[in-house]
Design a protein around this motif. Structure first.
Motif, short mmCIF file in Angstrom:
data_model
loop_
_atom_site.label_atom_id
_atom_site.label_comp_id
_atom_site.label_asym_id
_atom_site.label_seq_id
_atom_site.Cartn_x
_atom_site.Cartn_y
_atom_site.Cartn_z
N HIS A 1 -13.21 4.40 -5.90
CA HIS A 1 -12.13 4.20 -4.93
C HIS A 1 -11.00 5.20 -5.17
CE1 HIS A 1 -13.51 -0.20 -4.29
NE2 HIS A 1 -14.01 0.58 -3.36
N THR B 1 3.50 3.97 -1.56
CA THR B 1 2.65 3.35 -2.59
C THR B 1 3.51 2.74 -3.69
OG1 THR B 1 0.89 4.93 -2.16
CG2 THR B 1 0.81 3.78 -4.26
N VAL C 1 -9.50 8.01 -2.61
CA VAL C 1 -8.08 8.10 -2.29
C VAL C 1 -7.55 9.48 -2.65
CG1 VAL C 1 -5.79 7.22 -2.92
CG2 VAL C 1 -7.65 5.63 -2.44
#
Length: 194
Positions: A34, A57, A38
């Motif tokens: 993942h 974020t 990203v």
């Protein structure tokens, strides 16, 4: 079925240990994949969107988690986690702004800031606690205050977990352990300087 009573006691603990290890390994591979996705997507963004992604974020989830923690939990550790995160993230943000203003466009700045944000935020790293305890607390000369707070937390946990008739003895043992360590350190210093 005949061998089950003989083999099961031997194999069961090994299977449980391997199960935990295999689960950890599988989750690590999934999380790494993942993060690579990203990172690949992040690298393709223009600089302004990268900057926005770092700020979003570092702010969106932590704001929500902080609000939920303050509103619902009675746990000081959860509140401490987000307080340490915000103190570290604010310094990271100030550093990012300073680098933008003083140096200009630095290749990889936003990627580095995003990586540090993940390090500070994700529980697997516990980075905000490490940065807070090992950099910020000594920098602001608050080591003794933090140690006293940790001692109070330890005392609170001891009282919570021990029966009432053991409070005095456990407290005396904890105090004795502290004094033994002080004496050992003083002895070491005397022999070192002699």
């Amino acid at each position: 079925m005949i061998t089950k009573p003989y083999i099961a006691p031997i194999v069961s603990p090994i299977a449980k240990a391997a199960e935990g290890l295999l689960t950890t390994l599988a989750l690590t591979v999934i999380n790494a994949s993942h993060l690579w996705f990203v990172a690949f997507f992040f690298m393709a963004l223009p600089a302004m969107l990268k900057r926005f992604a770092v700020i979003a974020t570092g702010s969106a989830y932590p704001v929500a988690a902080t609000i939920v923690t303050i509103a619902t939990e009675d746990d000081d550790n959860a509140c401490d986690k987000w307080l340490t995160y915000w103190s570290c993230f604010s310094l990271l943000y100030l550093g990012m702004i300073s680098a933008e203003r003083l140096v200009g466009r630095v290749p990889g700045l936003y990627t580095l800031c995003l990586a540090v944000t993940f390090y500070l935020m994700l529980p697997i790293f516990d980075g905000s606690n490490a940065v807070f305890r090992e950099i910020l607390v000594p920098l602001f000369r608050q080591r003794e205050a933090l140690l006293l707070k940790d001692a109070r937390k330890l005392a609170k946990n001891m009282v919570r977990q021990l029966p009432a008739d053991r409070y005095s003895e456990a407290g005396n043992a904890a105090a004795a352990a502290f004094l033994e360590e002080v004496n050992r350190l003083q002895q070491t210093e005397r022999t070192t300087f002699s």
